[in-house]
Design a protein around this motif. Structure first.
Motif, short mmCIF file in Angstrom:
data_model
loop_
_atom_site.label_atom_id
_atom_site.label_comp_id
_atom_site.label_asym_id
_atom_site.label_seq_id
_atom_site.Cartn_x
_atom_site.Cartn_y
_atom_site.Cartn_z
N TYR A 32 0.82 -1.20 0.00
CA TYR A 32 0.00 0.00 0.00
C TYR A 32 0.86 1.27 0.00
N ASP A 33 1.96 1.24 0.74
CA ASP A 33 2.82 2.42 0.88
C ASP A 33 4.01 2.41 -0.07
N ASP A 34 4.09 1.41 -0.94
CA ASP A 34 5.27 1.28 -1.81
C ASP A 34 4.83 1.09 -3.26
N ILE A 35 4.49 2.20 -3.88
CA ILE A 35 4.12 2.21 -5.30
C ILE A 35 5.15 3.06 -6.04
N SER A 36 5.63 2.54 -7.16
CA SER A 36 6.65 3.26 -7.92
C SER A 36 6.33 3.24 -9.41
N LEU A 37 6.98 4.11 -10.14
CA LEU A 37 6.79 4.23 -11.59
C LEU A 37 8.10 3.92 -12.29
N GLU A 38 8.01 3.19 -13.39
CA GLU A 38 9.16 2.99 -14.27
C GLU A 38 8.91 3.77 -15.55
N TRP A 71 6.88 6.72 -5.55
CA TRP A 71 5.69 7.51 -5.29
C TRP A 71 5.15 7.30 -3.87
N GLY A 72 5.36 6.14 -3.32
CA GLY A 72 4.81 5.83 -2.00
C GLY A 72 3.37 5.38 -2.10
N GLY A 87 -1.74 12.83 -3.71
CA GLY A 87 -1.34 12.72 -5.12
C GLY A 87 -1.07 14.05 -5.79
N SER A 88 -1.89 15.07 -5.53
CA SER A 88 -1.69 16.37 -6.17
C SER A 88 -0.38 17.00 -5.73
N ALA A 89 -0.08 16.91 -4.43
CA ALA A 89 1.18 17.48 -3.93
C ALA A 89 2.37 16.76 -4.52
N LYS A 90 2.28 15.44 -4.63
CA LYS A 90 3.38 14.67 -5.21
C LYS A 90 3.58 15.00 -6.69
N ALA A 138 18.70 13.70 -13.75
CA ALA A 138 18.51 12.67 -12.73
C ALA A 138 17.79 11.46 -13.33
N ARG A 139 18.03 10.31 -12.73
CA ARG A 139 17.40 9.08 -13.21
C ARG A 139 16.43 8.50 -12.18
N HIS A 140 16.57 8.93 -10.95
CA HIS A 140 15.71 8.39 -9.90
C HIS A 140 15.14 9.53 -9.06
N PHE A 141 13.84 9.50 -8.89
CA PHE A 141 13.16 10.56 -8.15
C PHE A 141 12.34 9.93 -7.02
N ASP A 142 12.30 10.62 -5.89
CA ASP A 142 11.54 10.13 -4.75
C ASP A 142 10.64 11.25 -4.24
N VAL A 143 9.33 11.06 -4.42
CA VAL A 143 8.36 12.06 -3.93
C VAL A 143 7.40 11.41 -2.94
N SER A 144 7.82 10.29 -2.34
CA SER A 144 6.94 9.61 -1.40
C SER A 144 6.59 10.49 -0.21
N VAL A 145 7.53 11.40 0.13
CA VAL A 145 7.24 12.45 1.10
C VAL A 145 7.39 13.76 0.33
N PRO A 146 6.30 14.33 -0.14
CA PRO A 146 6.39 15.47 -1.08
C PRO A 146 7.08 16.70 -0.49
N THR A 147 7.11 16.84 0.82
CA THR A 147 7.79 17.97 1.43
C THR A 147 9.31 17.74 1.57
#
Length: 263
Positions: A209-215, A224-225, A230-233, A247-256
């Protein structure tokens, strides 16, 4: 000598005006009868036109709004009773048949087109994710509904991968959120991704549930988390990609507190 009483005067007046009064009453009664007969004939004629004549019967069925479905498929599944009185067609039953027989249909309006037609206004579901199964692809819409299986993957629709862990905290998450729920969460993520990123998204991967990612294309990934915020991310990811184009890897699971890296 005393004059006539009030009652006697009333009787004499009624006698003197009797015949004309009776004629007026008879005329009114005759008029009422004529009007009643006319209304009955009119109503009967209307019912005959609607139910008994050939003037208002179903002769044609038109279909609009299809994309993947053909007009023939929709017409056959609808089962419109051609030749029957148009007024007696059960439009609700036709809608129910179409929804049951053709899951690709999201909504349909069945409209009588007087005097001889039935119009079927169809809205098809749109795939936002694909699930691979036995070499084919199951299309999933924005409500998480699996509505069609196709042999060739539609363009620009990402593949959904459920790589669920059955151990540790991920197993606890799976007990709380089953595969159907996790699929709906993936659909929420796909709907939140910025349009420019969505066009490059090839896979939506769900581990929990907390671990969703995009390729993405170009071997890029986005952590993505959960589907929450979702809008903030989406806003954060857009800004991060603009600030770090290499960059090749992005982490917005915590948008702040976003992060990116080149490797």
């Amino acid at each position: 000598m005393a004059g006539p009483t009030t009652a006697e005067r009333g009787e004499r007046q009624q006698e003197s005006s009797g015949p004309p009064l009776r004629r007026r009453r008879a005329l009114r009664l005759r008029t009422i009868i004529i009007l009643a007969v006319a209304l009955a004939l009119s109503a009967g004629g209307g019912l005959w036109v609607l139910y008994g004549s050939q003037w208002a019967r179903v002769e044609r069925v038109s279909v609009t709004g299809t994309r993947e479905l053909t007009e023939g498929q929709v017409t056959e599944a609808a089962g419109v009773p051609v030749g029957e009185p148009l007024i007696s067609v059960d439009t609700d039953a036709i809608e129910a048949r179409l929804s049951r027989e053709l899951p690709r249909i999201d909504t349909v309006d069945v409209v009588r087109s007087w005097p001889h037609g039935i119009s079927l206004k169809v809205t098809e579901r749109t795939a936002v994710l694909l699930v691979e199964s036995d070499g084919k692809f199951v299309e999933v819409d924005d409500e998480g509904v699996r509505f069609a299986t196709v042999s060739k993957a539609p363009k620009a629709v990402p593949l959904l991968e459920l790589t669920l862990s059955r151990s540790g905290s991920a197993a606890a998450s799976l007990r709380r959120f089953d595969e159907g729920r996790l699929m709906r969460e993936a659909v929420r993520v796909a709907g939140s991704v910025p349009a420019a990123v969505a066009r490059d998204t090839q896979v939506v991967k769900v581990r929990s549930y907390d671990d969703i990612s995009l390729e993405l294309s170009g071997e890029r990934t986005v952590a993505w988390g959960s589907a929450e915020k979702g809008s903030a991310k989406a806003r954060t990811l857009t800004a991060l990609m603009k600030a770090e184009p290499d960059a090749r890897h992005f982490d917005v699971s915590v948008p702040t507190a976003p992060a990116s890296s080149a490797s």
